[in-house]
Write a protein that holds these residues in place. Structure first.
Motif, mmCIF file in Angstrom:
data_model
loop_
_atom_site.group_PDB
_atom_site.id
_atom_site.type_symbol
_atom_site.label_atom_id
_atom_site.label_comp_id
_atom_site.label_asym_id
_atom_site.label_seq_id
_atom_site.Cartn_x
_atom_site.Cartn_y
_atom_site.Cartn_z
ATOM 1 N N ARG A 81 37.640 60.147 34.220
ATOM 2 C CA ARG A 81 37.355 60.150 32.786
ATOM 3 C C ARG A 81 36.542 61.396 32.482
ATOM 4 O O ARG A 81 35.780 61.857 33.324
ATOM 5 C CB ARG A 81 36.525 58.913 32.418
ATOM 6 N N TRP A 140 26.298 58.128 27.183
ATOM 7 C CA TRP A 140 27.448 58.420 26.331
ATOM 8 C C TRP A 140 27.326 59.842 25.814
ATOM 9 O O TRP A 140 26.227 60.308 25.496
ATOM 10 C CB TRP A 140 27.497 57.455 25.142
ATOM 11 N N ALA A 183 30.895 50.235 25.510
ATOM 12 C CA ALA A 183 31.351 51.073 24.389
ATOM 13 C C ALA A 183 31.388 50.329 23.051
ATOM 14 O O ALA A 183 30.826 50.818 22.064
ATOM 15 C CB ALA A 183 32.708 51.691 24.732
ATOM 16 N N ASP A 242 33.218 50.874 29.630
ATOM 17 C CA ASP A 242 34.167 50.384 28.626
ATOM 18 C C ASP A 242 33.705 49.074 27.997
ATOM 19 O O ASP A 242 34.088 48.752 26.870
ATOM 20 C CB ASP A 242 35.553 50.197 29.254
ATOM 21 N N LYS A 243 32.916 48.301 28.741
ATOM 22 C CA LYS A 243 32.386 47.056 28.160
ATOM 23 C C LYS A 243 31.195 47.344 27.242
ATOM 24 O O LYS A 243 30.915 46.574 26.329
ATOM 25 C CB LYS A 243 31.956 46.090 29.274
ATOM 26 N N ARG A 289 34.257 54.840 21.720
ATOM 27 C CA ARG A 289 35.557 54.464 22.252
ATOM 28 C C ARG A 289 35.555 54.257 23.762
ATOM 29 O O ARG A 289 34.680 54.744 24.474
ATOM 30 C CB ARG A 289 36.582 55.539 21.880
ATOM 31 N N GLN A 290 36.570 53.555 24.229
ATOM 32 C CA GLN A 290 36.772 53.361 25.661
ATOM 33 C C GLN A 290 36.822 54.716 26.361
ATOM 34 O O GLN A 290 37.342 55.680 25.823
ATOM 35 C CB GLN A 290 38.100 52.630 25.903
ATOM 36 N N GLY A 291 36.280 54.755 27.553
ATOM 37 C CA GLY A 291 36.367 55.984 28.353
ATOM 38 C C GLY A 291 35.250 56.972 28.072
ATOM 39 O O GLY A 291 35.198 58.032 28.688
ATOM 40 N N GLU A 292 34.351 56.641 27.131
ATOM 41 C CA GLU A 292 33.324 57.613 26.751
ATOM 42 C C GLU A 292 31.949 57.302 27.341
ATOM 43 O O GLU A 292 31.002 58.055 27.120
ATOM 44 C CB GLU A 292 33.201 57.686 25.224
ATOM 45 N N ARG A 296 34.457 51.467 34.132
ATOM 46 C CA ARG A 296 34.924 50.183 33.600
ATOM 47 C C ARG A 296 33.774 49.432 32.930
ATOM 48 O O ARG A 296 33.955 48.771 31.905
ATOM 49 C CB ARG A 296 35.544 49.333 34.715
#
Lengths: 389, 389
Positions: A262, A227, A73, A70-71, A79-82, A67
């Motif tokens: 993820r 990432w 990213a 996601d902030k 992208r979210q989740g990466e 989470r």
């Protein structure tokens, strides 16, 4: 006040800067916002998660690195989740470089390429990583990268900002050159994230890591991020595969998992301190809705204003960094034979700068809490420091 | 009240347990003492280290893992300066196992031996570590160790407490057998430190690691520790050599270094979160002056009292753990086909236990904050839970 001005006035007000103190340290340590400190104190309240939460918050905590990722990213153009969080930068570098090396199936490439601008301790870490992977570290002059991308190079591992000069690297161009040479990139964004516009996806980058303690304000030693491009997240094998690599569903799980794993979790090794994650999570809320272009322009404009004043009033300081904001990170590095004394004298006058080497003075501009009102007192203090050497 | 009783009354009072709540979770999560939470909140005060300390506290912070290690050293029977902190348990395992493997100069030993009592996720981590080192993980029945110490074994990596049964391992005997087979030991003390007497030096042990979040009360995800015997600390080469490996003196250092590097720093990789370290540092102050023999006896006595009550009042629960306290860790593990429901029902009654598998109920006795007054309400709640299944 312009719209930008009022946005930044709000962000500055989120920090507990004592009256009269000017914090311009360009080291890896930024300030923590009040909200992060308050969130930590709430966590520490009797009956809070630190007390009995364990059995109740575990699933939530284990998902927190994702989470928080996601902030981060949107700040690095992915992208979210990466993005995931964990450990120190050194371990994330190990995971990223080893994952990159694991992707080679053809002729063996065994060189990790980096440049002389890294600190001795960073080079020692990369040397250890290369050795652990059965590779060699090759350390080159940063101006000679395009001559050194030979066909034995597996990975180019570089900081997005040259820490000796604060020169900004062109991530897109260097990534393209590296790909043409058949190698992959690992970018260290520690000195860039939160101060510069970064577009890893647009640059077609491969891997990136970064500290979160400078412009992301996560506090000293805050967990580092990692990432990996979704082009190969399914295929990489990091050297250390943790418990997240192939997380089985909980055996007594009847409902759907509220936190499905993820793909980036394949590169995760354990879950960092809840306390450290919580502070960072709260600190990152400051970024919601902020415009990265404005952030980057502000860091540059603060630097330009500072260097014009220094040009006018502080002879004896030699600028090492590029004079053009677009070619710089968010720091200005000056040479002066007595930089260490200058730094101490500045501190005595309430201006916090830092001194990466005895003859280097470094000034960092954090867009969230530095503003133009910091320039004049800092330059006056510097004048005074020079006058009393 | 006996002298011991009053010591433990004081230690229990150091925790913020809500009235009526009984915390007997045997999972890896212990409670944090009030002092640790207060120390963190002080760190977060305006003007505290989290604000502007960076430039001032850096040297102190970098030395904190060693100073915390010095507080852990007496709890595991080793000397000051031999323990360091950092990262997650998984990374410390990697550093310890790789350092052990690096010591072999003779015929190649390539097996990391461990046993089936480890969780699937722990085995996945060790599998990754072995692969990263070019070794193989061999997973054996824990009762067959003395049959499996073949001459290809480099390292026996075991938990000091069997997490499936809470059976205590005899560190001294197993270390001696391992040495006779020409291999080295890496002990995971996560479930033992702070609850059992541990004498690594007396056992002539080689390496040890451990979490600090259970009986050391460092909070969820608190940094893990690492110990290496001074018999070979000068010779080991961990897979990851960090910036601490050969720390140069600061170039502008004129006075003597107030924090000379420790040999164990050779196995350190970076410096963990200041926030996480600070909480742990404060939590460990509870141990000053406590007698480990009394601690261990208390954990055992609490377990014996609990199991006698369960024997008398809770038919249907089958004890998996040894009945003899001296053969156990600080937990009791019971089999019951509906253990997950029992755990939930206990929690609804204010008794926190944990459920490591759907048919396992685990009760942990933390000597610092559990006492005999916890037994009766916990067993009454368990009776009630069984009656209403």
């Amino acid at each position: 006040m312009s719209e930008d001005g009022s946005i930044f006035a709000r962000s500055k007000a989120a920090f507990d800067l004592p009256d009269g103190l000017v914090y311009l340290a360009g080291s890896r340590f930024g300030l923590m916002p009040r909200s992060a400190k308050e969130r930590l104190c709430r966590l520490m309240m009797p009956g809070g998660a630190a007390d009995l939460g364990s059995e109740r918050f575990t699933a939530d905590w284990e998902d927190l690195p994702g989470r928080i990722g996601d902030k981060i990213a949107p700040l690095i153009g992915v992208r979210q989740g990466e993005v995931t969080l964990g450990e120190t930068l050194q371990l994330q570098l190990f995971q990223a470089i080893s994952a990159a090396v694991s992707l080679y199936t053809g002729p063996k490439r065994t060189v990790v390429l980096t440049d002389t601008s890294n600190s001795a301790s960073d080079l020692a870490v990369m040397e250890g990583i290369a050795r652990a992977l059965g590779c060699r570290l090759r350390v080159i002059d940063p101006t000679r990268i395009c001559y050194c991308l030979c066909d034995d190079v597996a990975v180019l591992a570089m900081s997005a900002v040259n820490v000796q000069t604060a020169e900004r690297r062109d991530i897109a161009t260097l990534t393209r050159l590296t790909h043409e040479a058949g190698a992959l990139t690992v970018w260290d964004l520690s000195h860039a994230v939160g101060a510069l516009e970064i577009d890893l996806a647009g640059a077609c980058a491969d891997f990136a890591v970064g500290r979160t303690e400078q412009y992301l304000n996560g506090g000293p030693g805050a967990p580092a991020f990692l990432w990996a491009s979704n082009r190969f997240i399914d295929r990489v094998t990091p050297a250390l595969q943790g418990q997240k690599a192939d997380r089985p569903s909980s055996p007594d799980q009847t409902a759907a998992d509220p936190h499905p794993p993820r793909k980036i979790d394949r590169l995760r090794l354990g879950t960092p301190s809840l306390i450290a994650l919580t502070a960072l999570d709260a600190a990152l809320d400051l970024w919601a809705g902020l415009d990265l272009t404005a952030i980057s322009q502000r860091a540059g404009a603060l630097g330009q204003a500072f260097l014009a004043e220094v040009d006018a009033h502080c002879p004896g300081l030699t600028l090492i960094s590029p004079r053009i904001a677009a070619a710089r990170g968010a720091e200005l590095i000056y040479h002066h034979p007595k930089a260490a004394h200058l730094t101490q004298s500045l501190q005595a006058q309430g201006v916090i700068a830092d001194c990466p080497a005895p003859d280097r003075l470094r000034i960092g501009f954090a867009p969230l809490y530095n503003d133009f009102s910091d320039i004049d007192p800092a330059v006056r203090a510097l004048e005074q420091a020079l006058a009393t050497l």
